[in-house]
Design a protein around this motif. Structure first.
Motif, mmCIF file in Angstrom:
data_model
loop_
_atom_site.group_PDB
_atom_site.id
_atom_site.type_symbol
_atom_site.label_atom_id
_atom_site.label_comp_id
_atom_site.label_asym_id
_atom_site.label_seq_id
_atom_site.Cartn_x
_atom_site.Cartn_y
_atom_site.Cartn_z
ATOM 1 N N LYS A 153 0.825 -1.211 0.000
ATOM 2 C CA LYS A 153 0.000 0.000 0.000
ATOM 3 C C LYS A 153 0.856 1.256 0.000
ATOM 4 O O LYS A 153 0.475 2.283 -0.577
ATOM 5 C CB LYS A 153 -0.946 0.011 1.201
ATOM 6 N N THR A 189 0.203 4.009 -2.903
ATOM 7 C CA THR A 189 -0.206 5.402 -2.728
ATOM 8 C C THR A 189 0.768 6.360 -3.380
ATOM 9 O O THR A 189 0.380 7.404 -3.907
ATOM 10 C CB THR A 189 -0.400 5.750 -1.232
ATOM 11 N N ILE A 195 -4.057 8.404 1.659
ATOM 12 C CA ILE A 195 -4.986 7.779 0.717
ATOM 13 C C ILE A 195 -5.501 8.782 -0.322
ATOM 14 O O ILE A 195 -6.076 8.391 -1.331
ATOM 15 C CB ILE A 195 -6.163 7.087 1.438
ATOM 16 N N ASN A 196 -5.263 10.084 -0.046
ATOM 17 C CA ASN A 196 -5.626 11.102 -1.028
ATOM 18 C C ASN A 196 -4.866 12.383 -0.700
ATOM 19 O O ASN A 196 -4.582 12.660 0.470
ATOM 20 C CB ASN A 196 -7.126 11.369 -1.021
ATOM 21 N N HIS A 200 -2.401 13.228 -5.734
ATOM 22 C CA HIS A 200 -2.982 11.957 -6.171
ATOM 23 C C HIS A 200 -3.847 12.127 -7.422
ATOM 24 O O HIS A 200 -4.650 13.053 -7.506
ATOM 25 C CB HIS A 200 -3.821 11.340 -5.052
ATOM 26 N N ARG A 212 -8.031 8.740 -5.470
ATOM 27 C CA ARG A 212 -7.994 8.274 -4.078
ATOM 28 C C ARG A 212 -7.778 6.775 -4.085
ATOM 29 O O ARG A 212 -8.412 6.058 -4.865
ATOM 30 C CB ARG A 212 -9.321 8.621 -3.400
ATOM 31 N N ILE A 213 -6.882 6.274 -3.238
ATOM 32 C CA ILE A 213 -6.658 4.830 -3.242
ATOM 33 C C ILE A 213 -7.662 4.135 -2.316
ATOM 34 O O ILE A 213 -8.037 4.662 -1.270
ATOM 35 C CB ILE A 213 -5.211 4.456 -2.858
#
Length: 206
Positions: A44, A48, A178-179, A183, A186-187
């Motif tokens: 992860k 990201t 995550i964002n 980015h 968003r993941i």
């Protein structure tokens, strides 16, 4: 070649935002005494960072040879500027300064010297959203939870009551971005389990 030292967490990625553009990101894998949530969730962490469009490489460092191997990698890459996200820990800054000097590169530390609480507000006011993937046991209720500008006040009130660093600079908590403004999307993620490892709490994320 402008190279950034990255983890997948908020501070290093915010340093990249402040120093943009970046040519390459590096994740260095250390053998830490305390479990490192970024390394335990390496997939992860890489995801990201690649969601920002930054090319990323990783290197597992040999115990006792971390400094030499870091210098060798940066030299091989032809790094002439190194970006890092240190804020106030002098030993970290001196370590990075010594590495940059050996490589013959300029060190850029865009977050250095900022007030931790003000910097925390600044990061989240700029659109960062994170997942908390590691915590001190005092912050166990936040493990595996999202943190953004929407619930930052509640989080900081908890942190201040516990007399912890609001930025988590000493490892009080670790985040997975995550964002952010960097980015492209968003993941997504799933928190598959929460673990206690050597008195530190870690969320395993897929």
């Amino acid at each position: 070649m402008r190279v950034a030292m990255l983890s997948g967490g908020k501070d290093s990625l915010y340093a990249v935002l402040k120093a943009w553009p970046i040519d390459l990101g590096i994740i260095l894998i250390y053998d830490f005494p305390r479990p490192n949530p970024h390394i335990l969730n390496m997939g992860k962490s890489i995801e990201t960072l690649t969601a920002t469009g930054i090319p990323v490489i990783t290197l597992k460092l040999s115990k006792g040879r971390e400094r030499n191997e870091t210098i060798r990698l940066l030299s091989m890459l032809g790094a002439d500027e190194i970006v890092a996200g240190d804020v106030y820990i002098e030993d970290h800054l001196k370590y990075m300064e010594s590495i940059a000097k050996e490589v013959g590169a300029k060190l850029k530390e865009p977050l250095w010297g900022k007030d931790p609480e003000e910097l925390t507000y600044e990061i989240f006011s700029n659109g960062f959203e994170v997942l908390i993937i590691g915590t001190d046991k005092k912050l166990k209720d936040w493990l595996g939870k999202e943190l953004s500008i929407d619930n930052l006040e509640l989080f900081l009130s908890n942190v201040k009551r516990l007399r912890l660093d609001p930025l988590g600079e000493n490892g009080e908590y670790h985040t997975l971005v995550i964002n952010s403004p960097l980015h492209r999307q968003r993941i997504g993620y799933d928190v598959v389990r929460l673990e206690s490892l050597n008195d530190y709490l870690v969320a395993r994320v897929l």
